[in-house]
Every structure is written in C-alpha cells, then in structure tokens.
Design a protein around this motif. Structure first.
Motif, PDB file in Angstrom:
ATOM      1  N   SER A 167       0.480  -0.608   8.028  1.00  0.00           N
ATOM      2  CA  SER A 167      -0.807  -0.260   7.423  1.00  0.00           C
ATOM      3  C   SER A 167      -1.920  -0.349   8.460  1.00  0.00           C
ATOM      4  O   SER A 167      -1.767  -0.973   9.524  1.00  0.00           O
ATOM      5  N   SER A 217      -1.927  -2.671  -2.227  1.00  0.00           N
ATOM      6  CA  SER A 217      -2.273  -2.905  -0.823  1.00  0.00           C
ATOM      7  C   SER A 217      -2.697  -1.629  -0.081  1.00  0.00           C
ATOM      8  O   SER A 217      -2.228  -1.363   1.027  1.00  0.00           O
ATOM      9  N   ASN A 218      -3.562  -0.861  -0.713  1.00  0.00           N
ATOM     10  CA  ASN A 218      -4.156   0.302  -0.057  1.00  0.00           C
ATOM     11  C   ASN A 218      -3.116   1.359   0.315  1.00  0.00           C
ATOM     12  O   ASN A 218      -3.220   2.019   1.340  1.00  0.00           O
ATOM     13  N   GLY A 258      -3.888   4.010   5.731  1.00  0.00           N
ATOM     14  CA  GLY A 258      -4.676   3.315   4.717  1.00  0.00           C
ATOM     15  C   GLY A 258      -5.183   4.339   3.720  1.00  0.00           C
ATOM     16  O   GLY A 258      -5.791   5.344   4.108  1.00  0.00           O
ATOM     17  N   SER A 259      -4.919   4.130   2.455  1.00  0.00           N
ATOM     18  CA  SER A 259      -5.259   5.128   1.449  1.00  0.00           C
ATOM     19  C   SER A 259      -6.761   5.322   1.312  1.00  0.00           C
ATOM     20  O   SER A 259      -7.238   6.450   1.102  1.00  0.00           O
ATOM     21  N   GLN A 260      -7.538   4.257   1.417  1.00  0.00           N
ATOM     22  CA  GLN A 260      -8.986   4.407   1.314  1.00  0.00           C
ATOM     23  C   GLN A 260      -9.526   5.282   2.432  1.00  0.00           C
ATOM     24  O   GLN A 260     -10.372   6.156   2.208  1.00  0.00           O
ATOM     25  N   GLU A 282      -4.356  -2.120   8.195  1.00  0.00           N
ATOM     26  CA  GLU A 282      -4.755  -3.526   8.228  1.00  0.00           C
ATOM     27  C   GLU A 282      -3.806  -4.391   9.059  1.00  0.00           C
ATOM     28  O   GLU A 282      -4.137  -5.519   9.420  1.00  0.00           O
ATOM     29  N   LEU A 321      -3.044   5.332  -3.130  1.00  0.00           N
ATOM     30  CA  LEU A 321      -3.827   5.032  -4.324  1.00  0.00           C
ATOM     31  C   LEU A 321      -4.033   6.262  -5.200  1.00  0.00           C
ATOM     32  O   LEU A 321      -3.899   6.191  -6.429  1.00  0.00           O
TER      33      LEU A 321
END
Length: 251
Positions: A76, A207-208, A151-153, A78, A211
């Motif tokens: 990810s 966890s992103n 990361g989906s966001q 993150e 989504l």
C-alpha cells in the motif's frame, strides 16, 4: 484454519437469476505475515517469504476455480512508513519471486497486471515488473492484478482531478459527470466489477483498498493469517460467496 466471519441473515439462494456461484473478480487484503513470523520467533521477512508462497497457492486455486481476475494488495502507499530494512526486504522478495515465478505465470497462462504507482520502487524493479507484464499480456486463463504502492483515496483524488481539469478546459460539462465517467479513470477500468473482497488475519477493515470498487462487493473476513491461507481457505471463501444473496441496492 479458521472459518470466515459470516454476516447473519444470508440466504443460500441467489438474488440475481443466472448469477454465477463463482465470482469473476476476487480481491484479497493479504494480512498477517508479521504476526505469523512473531508467533514462531522468526524475523518479519520470514513471514513475507511464507506469504509469497501463499500467493502461489492462491493464484493456482483461483485459476482452477475459474476465477477470471485475482487482485492482491501487495504494497500500500502507507507501507512506506515501515522500517527501511523491511521495505528493502519486501522489494528484494518481489524481485526474487518475480524472476522465479515468471515461468509459472506463462505455464498457467496467467496475465500479470499492475495497479498503483509501481514506478516508485525504482527503475530496476519497475523495469522487471513492466517486462513481466509485457511478456504475459496474451495469457488468458487468469489475470493476476498486483496492487503496488496503491491507495484507493489517491486513486479517487486522481480521477476527480482529471475530471476537474477537463471541465476547466471546457472539454466536458460538470453536469454530465456520472459513475461511468469516474470509473473510466480508475486503475481497474479494464477489469470486471469486483465481486468478492477477502481480508485475512482477523482484521475487519478495508485499509484504503478498492473503496469505490467494493461498493457492492461481498466481504469475507477470516482469522487465518495470510501465510496459512491455502487452497481449502480459498475454497471456503468461494463457498461463502455462493451462499450470499446479492442485492445490489435493489431491495
């Protein structure tokens, strides 16, 4: 192996007539490598190595079951917050298993696809990944999608920014922006809709990850740590999916 956490009130009957019992697109949040290693008194990298073996088993099980797309959350955006040594170990493992498994991908007719921003891993690894994508592009038994630096966001922000820029340039009317317009700019735009999302290790969150795509996906959470995830565990998640009554917001 622990049983999946099942939401109550599900029927064994299919909601949509003709709905396949086998999902076309399965995504997995592979979680629990560190805990698997810690319980055995091993370094975290040992858990990642064992997790890589679980990838091989799951890929084979998905292909054998007739799943069209298997998407794995490998790294990810993150994960860069982890220690420098662990990130280095993960990159080394990616390189090692890519070289070792490329022959398996070809033999099993598996097409490799990447989503996220894998170029952040450096030119050497990125070039090897890109070469594997190119070499397997004509395989058609299973598409293995690996989410790297994903990361989906950030994915959704990127789509929103692109639409805003087009609207600002007068290329589109903001009033015409719809679901299809957003989906056309997502990393998964050329993949079938997500049917089933699985998370291992007992954690119950996304966890992103995917989504937008998970809006109507069936969710299955299992206590099994990822390195212990095997053919039987994968079969259990497919069986749970087959029991679900998919409504898609209809009622």
């Amino acid at each position: 192996m622990s049983d999946p956490i099942v939401r109550p009130g599900r029927s064994a009957e299919r909601e949509v007539e003709g709905q396949k019992a086998t999902p076309r697109h399965v995504a997995i949040i592979m979680d629990g490598n560190g805990r698997w290693a810690a319980r055995r008194g091993l370094p975290r990298v040992a858990g990642h190595r064992a997790g890589a073996e679980a990838v091989r088993r799951t890929m084979q099980a998905a292909a054998d079951a007739g799943v069209e797309v298997l998407t794995l959350y490998a790294f990810s955006s993150e994960n860069w917050r982890r220690s420098e040594d662990e990130v280095s170990d993960l990159k080394g493992l990616m390189r090692f298993y890519l070289e070792r498994e490329l022959g398996t991908l070809q033999k099993e007719k598996v097409r490799l696809k990447l989503i996220g921003e894998p170029a952040a891993f450096g030119n050497d690894l990125y070039d090897r990944l890109s070469q594997a994508v190119e070499e397997t592009k004509d395989n058609d038994r299973l598409t293995l999608v690996v989410a790297l630096n994903y990361g989906s966001q950030a994915e959704l922000v990127g789509a929103a920014r692109a639409l805003a820029e087009r609207a600002k340039a007068g290329e589109i009317d903001p009033a015409t922006i719809d679901i299809a317009a957003v989906e056309s700019l997502l990393h998964t735009r050329d993949l079938p809709p997500l049917d089933l999302l699985v998370r291992t290790s007992g954690e119950v969150r996304l966890s992103n990850f995917l989504l937008w795509q998970a809006a109507y996906a069936e969710l299955v959470f299992t206590d099994t740590l990822w390195p212990d995830f095997d053919e039987a565990a994968f079969a259990a998640t497919l069986a749970e999916f087959a029991r679900r009554q998919r409504r898609f917001g209809g009622r």
